[in-house]
Scaffold this motif. Structure first.
Motif: not given
Lengths: 226, 300
Positions: A98-103, A111-114, B210-212
């Motif tokens: 989740e932390n990485v996908a959030f960016a 979503p598929r690309e994420i 904001e940062l991303v």
């Protein structure tokens, strides 16, 4: 890729964090920003991702003049920049995935690309097997690798890292450096602030030394094998 | 590269925010419910009062009492002049004899008093019909104009007390506006506070967004939706309370309205009022959350 012309930053309290700094970092370079605490490393990085604006001088990044960049353009500018901090800046109750996908969610990526891209970068930083874990239960080194994965998943042209190994032991710091080297060989320009001189000397990259807001040392990258 | 289902994404984030501060959200919704219910009840009272006054106004007419011994030519000229006044729909002459007959018929209990008199004391008059829906001030203006005409002894438009009532109605309207503004401000502030707390609890998340490189719109949207949901749900339950109270009380008020306006069930735009309440609740929720988001992002 990154050009600074006589950049100064003074705060209202009268503190001068940077004084007429001029720099040129080429595309694909890996530069260390060194200096003691309070030298102006963090301020310089904050100017580079337009968290702050200089009091005077010009900053050109990837052809864009940050001084003239309108506020609403800032998010689009930041999409080309990956950021890594000493304190990781993760959401502790979210999983690694989740932390990485959030960016990417924040940028409107399908979503598929994420999924595809998140799995790829998690593999790159060696956290493929821990993607369902909450960030809070990971070790410091693992958390920093999640933060790096989050910065890389956007496939940025520039990676800015502020003391990324500051909270890590030597072994973990080396692992992080290996990842950075690998990213750099793929063409990403990296500027890493650190006061770990041992690390700097071990990697022989270009060094930009700051002291009390001024550039005091600027070396070129040491050629391979010398 | 577009593809994220934004409405769903934002709604899911907003619902997550509500869930995280469920108690606070319930308190907010309850306060909105009562504020909107109070607004709805007072609006209904106003609409009913206005309905009654309007009906009275509709039936308002002017009686112009004529001087004794007015001749036919003066009477005709007088009637023509009155007809020419803007707002007058018709004029009818009532002779002394007709006035006497009408008096006896309408007030039969007092007819003995009149019969005891040697001669008919009632004056001849003109009954002036004014345009329907005209306000008291307009009728009063026409009455004054008629009163100045030659051959007219006295004018009565039976509206002095209606004028007073209209003044009270105006006062009611002003009070309703003031009360509404107070209630709306309360709603905006309470929503704003709740959203601000939600934002504080997600401070890190917002900073990372904001940062991303997330746009301000992307950051704001879940909070605006959260405020909209609070406002709409609160207003909807408030509207249900108003509807419930109206259904329970209104049928019992028929005789009261009958006495007041001769109509046992005056019509008020109930559906319109309820719909307005719900839409207004949503708008106030968005206003409150926008206020909080703006302040939060400016301070960040």
């Amino acid at each position: 890729m990154i050009r600074l012309f006589r950049v100064s930053k003074r705060y209202p309290e009268g503190v001068t964090a940077l004084h007429e700094v001029s720099l040129h970092i080429e595309k694909g370079e890996f530069a260390f920003l060194t200096g003691p605490s309070g030298a102006g490393k963090t301020t310089l990085l904050r100017l580079l991702f337009r968290e702050e604006r200089p009091t005077s001088g010009q900053i050109i990044i990837d052809g864009r003049n940050l001084i003239k960049l309108p506020r609403k353009e800032v998010p689009f500018f930041r999409r080309n920049i990956g950021l890594v901090f000493q304190d990781f800046k993760l959401i502790p109750h979210w999983t690694v995935y989740e932390n990485v996908a959030f960016a990417l969610e924040a940028l409107g990526t399908p979503p598929r690309e994420i999924r595809k891209r998140v799995l790829r970068v998690l593999g790159m930083v060696g956290l493929h097997g821990k993607m369902a874990r909450k960030a809070a239960v990971l070790s410091g080194g693992e958390q920093q690798r999640v933060a790096i994965a989050r910065a890389l998943v956007k496939e940025p042209k520039i990676l800015l890292a502020d003391e990324p190994t500051g909270n890590l032991d030597n072994e973990m710091a080396c692992r992080i450096m290996e990842i950075f080297e690998e990213i750099n060989t793929r063409g990403t320009t990296i500027v890493m602030a650190t006061h770990n001189y041992e690390l700097v000397s071990r990697y022989g990259n270009r060094v930009i030394g700051l002291d009390r807001g001024r550039v005091v040392e600027a070396t070129e990258r040491v050629a391979e094998g010398t | 590269m577009r593809g994220v289902n934004y409405p769903y994404y934002f709604l899911a984030k907003a619902l997550k925010g509500i869930k995280r501060h469920l108690f606070l959200n319930i308190v907010t919704v309850v306060i909105i419910t009562f504020s909107m219910a109070i607004f709805g009840i007072f609006s209904l009272l106003f609409l009913y009062t206005k309905g009654v006054v309007d009906r009275w106004e509709e039936r308002m007419g002017i009686s112009a009492y004529l001087e004794e011994g007015i001749d036919r030519a003066t009477l005709k000229a007088l009637m023509d002049r009155i007809r020419a006044i803007d707002g007058v729909e018709g004029v009818r002459y009532i002779s002394k004899e007709e006035a006497y007959r009408l008096f006896k018929r309408e007030l039969s209990s007092l007819s003995d008093v009149v019969e005891d008199l040697d001669e008919n004391p009632l004056p001849s008059s003109l009954e002036v019909r004014v345009r329907s829906g005209m306000e008291v001030e307009g009728v009063e203006r026409i009455a004054r104009e008629i009163g100045r005409l030659k051959g007219v002894e006295d004018v009565d438009f039976g509206g002095q007390w209606l004028k007073r009532l209209a003044t009270i109605l105006k006062l009611f309207r002003v009070s309703l506006v003031a009360l509404s503004l107070f209630l709306f401000l309360t709603i905006v502030l309470i929503v704003s506070n709740t959203i601000r707390l939600t934002m504080f609890s997600r401070k890190d998340e917002i900073e990372i967004m904001e940062l991303v490189g997330a746009t301000e719109r992307f950051i704001k949207m879940p909070f605006l939706i959260e405020g909209f949901l609070q406002g709409t749900i609160g207003a909807f339950t408030g509207a249900l309370i108003v509807l419930g109270l109206h259904s329970a009380i209104f049928p019992k008020l028929g005789p009261f309205f009958m006495i007041l306006s001769g109509n046992p069930s005056p019509r008020v735009p109930m559906a319109g009022l309820l719909l307005f309440m719900v839409l207004l609740g949503g708008a106030l929720g968005i206003a409150g959350s926008s206020f909080a988001v703006k302040r939060f992002l400016e301070a960040a």
